[in-house]
Write a protein that holds these residues in place. Structure first.
Motif, PDB file in Angstrom:
ATOM      1  N   SER A  11     -22.118  -1.864   5.239  1.00  0.00           N
ATOM      2  CA  SER A  11     -21.299  -2.855   4.493  1.00  0.00           C
ATOM      3  C   SER A  11     -20.578  -3.776   5.450  1.00  0.00           C
ATOM      4  CB  SER A  11     -20.371  -2.634   3.279  1.00  0.00           C
ATOM      5  OG  SER A  11     -21.306  -1.460   2.338  1.00  0.00           O
ATOM      6  N   VAL A  12     -20.839  -5.313   5.181  1.00  0.00           N
ATOM      7  CA  VAL A  12     -20.269  -6.093   5.819  1.00  0.00           C
ATOM      8  C   VAL A  12     -20.020  -7.499   5.133  1.00  0.00           C
ATOM      9  CG1 VAL A  12     -22.291  -7.065   6.833  1.00  0.00           C
ATOM     10  CG2 VAL A  12     -20.455  -7.421   8.509  1.00  0.00           C
ATOM     11  N   GLN A  13     -19.164  -8.295   5.496  1.00  0.00           N
ATOM     12  CA  GLN A  13     -18.763  -9.555   4.828  1.00  0.00           C
ATOM     13  C   GLN A  13     -20.030 -10.628   5.458  1.00  0.00           C
ATOM     14  OE1 GLN A  13     -14.769 -10.428   5.154  1.00  0.00           O
ATOM     15  NE2 GLN A  13     -14.263  -9.543   3.023  1.00  0.00           N
ATOM     16  N   ALA A  14     -20.174 -11.501   4.670  1.00  0.00           N
ATOM     17  CA  ALA A  14     -21.183 -12.546   5.154  1.00  0.00           C
ATOM     18  C   ALA A  14     -20.572 -13.119   6.394  1.00  0.00           C
ATOM     19  CB  ALA A  14     -21.187 -13.575   3.919  1.00  0.00           C
ATOM     20  N   GLY A  15     -21.355 -13.309   7.182  1.00  0.00           N
ATOM     21  CA  GLY A  15     -20.907 -13.981   8.366  1.00  0.00           C
ATOM     22  C   GLY A  15     -20.849 -12.700   9.539  1.00  0.00           C
ATOM     23  N   GLY A  16     -20.796 -11.586   9.181  1.00  0.00           N
ATOM     24  CA  GLY A  16     -20.578 -10.411   9.834  1.00  0.00           C
ATOM     25  C   GLY A  16     -21.990 -10.144  10.709  1.00  0.00           C
ATOM     26  N   SER A  17     -22.172  -9.077  11.491  1.00  0.00           N
ATOM     27  CA  SER A  17     -23.031  -8.585  12.152  1.00  0.00           C
ATOM     28  C   SER A  17     -23.238  -6.967  12.102  1.00  0.00           C
ATOM     29  CB  SER A  17     -22.647  -8.925  13.636  1.00  0.00           C
ATOM     30  OG  SER A  17     -22.695 -10.284  14.070  1.00  0.00           O
ATOM     31  N   LEU A  18     -24.689  -6.611  12.150  1.00  0.00           N
ATOM     32  CA  LEU A  18     -24.646  -5.207  12.208  1.00  0.00           C
ATOM     33  C   LEU A  18     -25.879  -5.175  13.150  1.00  0.00           C
ATOM     34  CD1 LEU A  18     -24.809  -4.210   8.240  1.00  0.00           C
ATOM     35  CD2 LEU A  18     -23.207  -3.386  10.195  1.00  0.00           C
ATOM     36  N   LYS A  19     -25.871  -3.767  13.654  1.00  0.00           N
ATOM     37  CA  LYS A  19     -27.190  -3.543  14.577  1.00  0.00           C
ATOM     38  C   LYS A  19     -27.893  -2.328  14.142  1.00  0.00           C
ATOM     39  CE  LYS A  19     -28.860  -2.949  19.279  1.00  0.00           C
ATOM     40  NZ  LYS A  19     -28.299  -2.798  20.755  1.00  0.00           N
ATOM     41  N   LEU A  20     -29.049  -2.332  13.691  1.00  0.00           N
ATOM     42  CA  LEU A  20     -29.878  -1.008  13.224  1.00  0.00           C
ATOM     43  C   LEU A  20     -30.708  -0.585  14.523  1.00  0.00           C
ATOM     44  CD1 LEU A  20     -31.382  -2.528  10.023  1.00  0.00           C
ATOM     45  CD2 LEU A  20     -29.176  -1.487  10.437  1.00  0.00           C
ATOM     46  N   SER A  21     -30.638   0.754  14.420  1.00  0.00           N
ATOM     47  CA  SER A  21     -31.487   1.523  15.583  1.00  0.00           C
ATOM     48  C   SER A  21     -32.583   2.464  14.853  1.00  0.00           C
ATOM     49  CB  SER A  21     -30.417   2.165  16.721  1.00  0.00           C
ATOM     50  OG  SER A  21     -29.821   1.179  17.234  1.00  0.00           O
ATOM     51  N   CYS A  22     -33.759   2.695  15.352  1.00  0.00           N
ATOM     52  CA  CYS A  22     -34.607   3.604  15.012  1.00  0.00           C
ATOM     53  C   CYS A  22     -35.092   4.513  16.087  1.00  0.00           C
ATOM     54  CB  CYS A  22     -35.601   2.969  14.239  1.00  0.00           C
ATOM     55  SG  CYS A  22     -36.956   3.771  13.572  1.00  0.00           S
ATOM     56  N   ALA A  23     -35.223   5.726  16.062  1.00  0.00           N
ATOM     57  CA  ALA A  23     -35.601   6.360  17.096  1.00  0.00           C
ATOM     58  C   ALA A  23     -36.902   7.414  16.756  1.00  0.00           C
ATOM     59  CB  ALA A  23     -34.791   7.390  17.585  1.00  0.00           C
ATOM     60  N   VAL A  80     -36.668   1.290  18.562  1.00  0.00           N
ATOM     61  CA  VAL A  80     -36.573  -0.242  18.281  1.00  0.00           C
ATOM     62  C   VAL A  80     -35.349  -0.504  17.693  1.00  0.00           C
ATOM     63  CG1 VAL A  80     -37.846   0.341  16.250  1.00  0.00           C
ATOM     64  CG2 VAL A  80     -37.948  -1.890  17.095  1.00  0.00           C
ATOM     65  N   SER A  81     -34.713  -1.718  17.818  1.00  0.00           N
ATOM     66  CA  SER A  81     -33.412  -1.922  17.359  1.00  0.00           C
ATOM     67  C   SER A  81     -33.508  -3.303  16.626  1.00  0.00           C
ATOM     68  CB  SER A  81     -32.372  -2.104  18.536  1.00  0.00           C
ATOM     69  OG  SER A  81     -32.394  -0.654  19.017  1.00  0.00           O
ATOM     70  N   LEU A  82     -32.751  -3.684  15.764  1.00  0.00           N
ATOM     71  CA  LEU A  82     -32.535  -5.004  14.912  1.00  0.00           C
ATOM     72  C   LEU A  82     -30.838  -5.440  15.116  1.00  0.00           C
ATOM     73  CD1 LEU A  82     -34.162  -7.039  13.444  1.00  0.00           C
ATOM     74  CD2 LEU A  82     -33.275  -5.634  11.393  1.00  0.00           C
ATOM     75  N   GLN A  83     -30.738  -6.457  15.785  1.00  0.00           N
ATOM     76  CA  GLN A  83     -29.457  -7.161  15.697  1.00  0.00           C
ATOM     77  C   GLN A  83     -29.491  -8.288  14.620  1.00  0.00           C
ATOM     78  OE1 GLN A  83     -26.740  -6.376  17.838  1.00  0.00           O
ATOM     79  NE2 GLN A  83     -25.949  -7.930  16.436  1.00  0.00           N
TER      80      GLN A  83
END
Length: 123
Positions: A11-23, A80-83
């Protein structure tokens, strides 16, 4: 049997960042296509970001995330990652990693899926 293990949601506030990763585990080799889809409640699963082989590597980003999201892959680790930057409430969804995907008709389709990781963006 290939297994996809995702991480990085939250969870993050609007304007924030997250990075998803998948192995991708249980497979030695590389995939033509790896990427991310998402599904919001009451909506169909939609393609978000794809990275695929075309000479070198090319990427596809759905219009709503262009300029905010980027996708990358590490073939040595089969990840594979998603910034995701400048997140918006409308980005809230379950995000799914996929491999062994391809462009069919007018859209990207995946065949092997992860279990999904939730991304929630509050205003």
């Amino acid at each position: 049997q290939v297994q996809l293990v995702e991480s990085g949601g939250g969870s993050v506030q609007a304007g924030g960042s997250l990075k998803l990763s998948c192995a991708a585990r249980g497979y030695r080799g590389s995939f033509y296509c790896m990427g991310w889809f998402r599904q919001a409640p009451g909506k169909e699963r939609e393609e978000v970001a794809i990275i695929y082989v075309d000479g070198g590597y090319k990427t596809y980003l759905t219009d709503s995330v262009k300029g905010r999201f980027s996708v990358s892959r590490d073939n040595a680790k089969n990840t594979v990652s998603l910034q995701m930057d400048s997140l918006k409430p409308e980005d809230t969804a379950m995000y799914y990693c996929t491999i062994d995907c391809g462009f069919v008709g007018s859209s990207w389709r995946g065949t092997i899926w992860g279990q999904g990781t939730q991304v929630t963006v509050s205003s």
